[in-house]
Design an enzyme around this catalytic site. Structure first.
Site, PDB file in Angstrom:
ATOM      1  N   CYS A   1      -6.355  37.458  15.759  1.00 52.49           N
ATOM      2  CA  CYS A   1      -6.687  36.194  15.129  1.00 52.49           C
ATOM      3  C   CYS A   1      -6.054  35.025  15.705  1.00 52.49           C
ATOM      4  CB  CYS A   1      -6.478  36.183  13.693  1.00 52.49           C
ATOM      5  SG  CYS A   1      -6.869  37.661  12.910  1.00 52.49           S
TER       6      CYS A   1
ATOM      7  N   GLY B   1      -7.289  25.882  34.818  1.00 47.76           N
ATOM      8  CA  GLY B   1      -7.420  27.236  35.581  1.00 47.76           C
ATOM      9  C   GLY B   1      -8.662  27.771  35.601  1.00 47.76           C
ATOM     10  N   THR B   2      -9.181  27.853  34.336  1.00 48.13           N
ATOM     11  CA  THR B   2     -10.706  28.393  33.996  1.00 48.13           C
ATOM     12  C   THR B   2     -11.624  27.964  35.116  1.00 48.13           C
ATOM     13  OG1 THR B   2     -10.065  28.611  31.935  1.00 48.13           O
ATOM     14  CG2 THR B   2     -12.411  28.881  32.153  1.00 48.13           C
TER      15      THR B   2
ATOM     16  N   THR C   1     -15.932  11.966  39.206  1.00 50.30           N
ATOM     17  CA  THR C   1     -15.207  10.960  39.339  1.00 50.30           C
ATOM     18  C   THR C   1     -13.764  11.635  38.807  1.00 50.30           C
ATOM     19  OG1 THR C   1     -16.491   9.250  38.987  1.00 50.30           O
ATOM     20  CG2 THR C   1     -14.298   8.813  38.373  1.00 50.30           C
TER      21      THR C   1
ATOM     22  N   GLY D   1      -2.666  22.499  35.419  1.00 52.32           N
ATOM     23  CA  GLY D   1      -1.730  21.550  35.054  1.00 52.32           C
ATOM     24  C   GLY D   1      -1.011  21.840  34.134  1.00 52.32           C
ATOM     25  N   HIS D   2      -1.663  22.244  32.800  1.00 48.47           N
ATOM     26  CA  HIS D   2      -0.701  22.230  31.488  1.00 48.47           C
ATOM     27  C   HIS D   2       0.213  23.269  31.563  1.00 48.47           C
ATOM     28  CE1 HIS D   2      -3.119  25.055  28.726  1.00 48.47           C
ATOM     29  NE2 HIS D   2      -3.824  25.026  30.200  1.00 48.47           N
TER      30      HIS D   2
ATOM     31  N   GLN E   1      -0.112  31.565  35.804  1.00 45.96           N
ATOM     32  CA  GLN E   1       1.133  31.829  35.133  1.00 45.96           C
ATOM     33  C   GLN E   1       2.317  32.016  36.180  1.00 45.96           C
ATOM     34  OE1 GLN E   1       1.518  31.396  32.090  1.00 45.96           O
ATOM     35  NE2 GLN E   1      -0.172  31.660  31.052  1.00 45.96           N
TER      36      GLN E   1
HETATM   37  N1  PLP Z   1      -5.191  32.515  33.895  1.00 45.96           N
HETATM   38  C1  PLP Z   1      -4.371  32.598  33.273  1.00 45.96           C
HETATM   39  C2  PLP Z   1      -3.546  33.720  33.695  1.00 45.96           C
HETATM   40  C3  PLP Z   1      -3.995  31.929  31.943  1.00 45.96           C
HETATM   41  O1  PLP Z   1      -2.912  32.445  31.447  1.00 45.96           O
HETATM   42  C4  PLP Z   1      -4.684  30.926  31.601  1.00 45.96           C
HETATM   43  C5  PLP Z   1      -4.513  30.064  30.287  1.00 45.96           C
HETATM   44  O2  PLP Z   1      -3.648  30.615  29.598  1.00 45.96           O
HETATM   45  C6  PLP Z   1      -5.777  30.467  32.547  1.00 45.96           C
HETATM   46  C7  PLP Z   1      -6.133  31.271  33.469  1.00 45.96           C
HETATM   47  C8  PLP Z   1      -6.719  29.467  32.035  1.00 45.96           C
HETATM   48  O3  PLP Z   1      -6.106  28.144  32.295  1.00 45.96           O
HETATM   49  P1  PLP Z   1      -6.620  26.959  31.821  1.00 45.96           P
HETATM   50  O4  PLP Z   1      -6.133  26.977  30.286  1.00 45.96           O
HETATM   51  O5  PLP Z   1      -6.145  25.831  32.446  1.00 45.96           O
HETATM   52  O6  PLP Z   1      -8.188  26.976  31.767  1.00 45.96           O
END
Ligand code: PLP
Length: 407
Positions: free
Chosen positions: A334, A79-80, A246, A209-210, A188
């Site tokens: 933390c 997602g990042t 790849t 994915g996760h 989310q």
């Molecule tokens: N965006 C949201 C709203 C998230 O909750 C998260 C991860 O917690 C991300 C982006 C980032 O996803 P990833 O962990 O796949 O980089």
């Protein structure tokens, strides 16, 4: 691996952090580590055949997101990466525009990218939220200018589950400036609420994915046909030059299968999981006088609740829950690797004494009623113990009296 904590021994309420990979997903992925390990870019059939499976996975993700053409889906690593590609790729492709709109409650993958972009000379508007975690659409409307390159907005908040009206916001955006790109972080939201991008004005949307019972290390980005986005990763011709490197073939296959499973489970999410979440929330609010829910209880994804146990420390709560084999997460610091209390709860104006005791419980298709009952029955004693050592005895007594008077 000797001292490993096995999943069958824990009660897992942290599905917004990550989810268990579905057994069917594992099954679908396995051949791509062994029998079908070829490189999809190879000329010979042993490698080339893999391309067909990637094509299928692309169509499966397109189905989950309601994209009209699978070619609008690009596989990423998470997602990042999807958020970085959206923001940086759009800005690079539209160099004449220097304004970005986002919200104060985004995930760090957006907020830290916009902070970095500010240092590079971009102007960023951070939209406020009210005490329920909702946006003011008038503030949003007024912030769009001829110079706005991109709006980056999450669909569902990872801490509170609060859902933003992104479809409406995309319409407002196009009404005011048709050339502004609307990006949605749907990490989310995917699998928790219906998504149908083809019926919206959303240009780009990212998932991970996760968070949907696929493995870590794979994500996807939907880019509506015609939207200008430069690649973030440059190299080979993979993903039609939009994302070189790849392919994470097994991960991609996993995400495809997970997407179909997410669609199949959507009704369960909207009914059974929601009912379990509501039961958990009710149970805790009834039994713990200093419990309060953070964020709108109407506008939410079905699997999330963020509960503050006022005047006590979130870390202490989590440690005690961990002793009971319960995994949840805290809005205070933390545990999330930073020293700051939750920026989301702060933006909502939640008092610090409540932010510090905030705990997020996030459910999944694997959550059972027995686990909900276990949590409802275990937490009150934990909180009672922590209340007795809180330095805020006077405030706790007052709260208890107010709650007692209401009953
Ligand atoms: N965006 C949201 C709203 C998230 O909750 C998260 C991860 O917690 C991300 C982006 C980032 O996803 P990833 O962990 O796949 O980089």
């Amino acid at each position: 691996m000797e001292n490993i904590i096995k999943s069958e021994n824990i009660v897992y309420f942290d599905n917004n952090a990550t989810t268990k990979v579905d057994e069917k997903v594992v099954e679908a992925m396995l051949p791509f580590f062994s029998e079908i390990y070829g490189n999809p870019s190879s000329m010979y059939e042993f490698g080339g055949q893999v391309g067909k499976y990637i094509k299928d996975a692309r169509a499966q993700v397109a189905e989950l997101l309601g994209a009209s053409d699978p070619q609008e889906i690009i596989f990423t690593s998470c997602g990042t990466e999807s958020a970085n590609m959206a923001l940086r790729g759009v800005l690079e492709a539209n160099p004449q525009k220097k304004h970005i709109i986002t919200t104060k409650v985004e995930h760090p993958c957006v907020l830290n990218t916009t902070k970095w972009l500010e240092k590079k000379g971009y102007q960023v508007t951070y939209l406020s939220v009210n005490s329920e975690g909702d946006l003011d659409l008038n503030e949003f409307r007024n912030s769009i200018t001829h110079n706005t390159a991109i709006v980056a907005c999450m669909w569902a908040n990872n801490e509170t589950g609060v859902v933003f009206p992104v479809e409406k916001m995309a319409e407002i955006t196009k009404e005011i400036n048709p050339s502004t790109v609307f990006f949605v972080d749907a990490v989310q939201a995917a699998g928790k609420i219906p998504i149908n991008v083809k019926n919206t004005k959303i240009d780009i949307l990212g998932i991970s994915g996760h968070k949907v019972h696929a493995p870590k290390g794979v994500g996807a980005i939907y880019i509506k046909k015609g939207t200008l986005v430069n690649p973030l990763i440059i190299g080979g011709h993979q993903e039609r030059g939009k994302r070189a490197g790849t392919e994470n073939v097994a991960g991609i296959i996993g995400l495809g299968t997970a997407s179909i499973l997410a669609l199949k489970n959507l009704d369960d999410e909207l009914t059974r999981i929601k009912a379990l979440r509501d039961k958990l929330e009710r149970g805790l609010l009834e039994r713990v006088f200093n419990a309060r829910v953070n964020g709108s209880r109407i506008n939410r994804v079905p699997n999330t609740t963020n509960i503050s146990f006022e005047y006590i420390e979130g870390e202490l709560i989590l440690l005690h829950l961990s002793d009971l084999n319960i995994c949840a997460s805290s809005g205070s610091a933390c545990t999330s690797g930073s020293l700051e209390p939750s920026h989301v709860l702060r933006a909502m104006g939640i008092p610090f004494t409540a932010i510090h005791g905030s705990t997020r419980f996030s459910l999944s298709r694997y959550t059972t009623e027995k686990e909900i009952d276990y949590v409802i029955n275990s937490i009150p004693d934990v909180i009672k113990k922590l209340n007795s050592i809180s330095p805020f005895q006077k405030q706790l007594k007052e709260l208890e009296e107010i709650k007692f008077a209401r009953k």
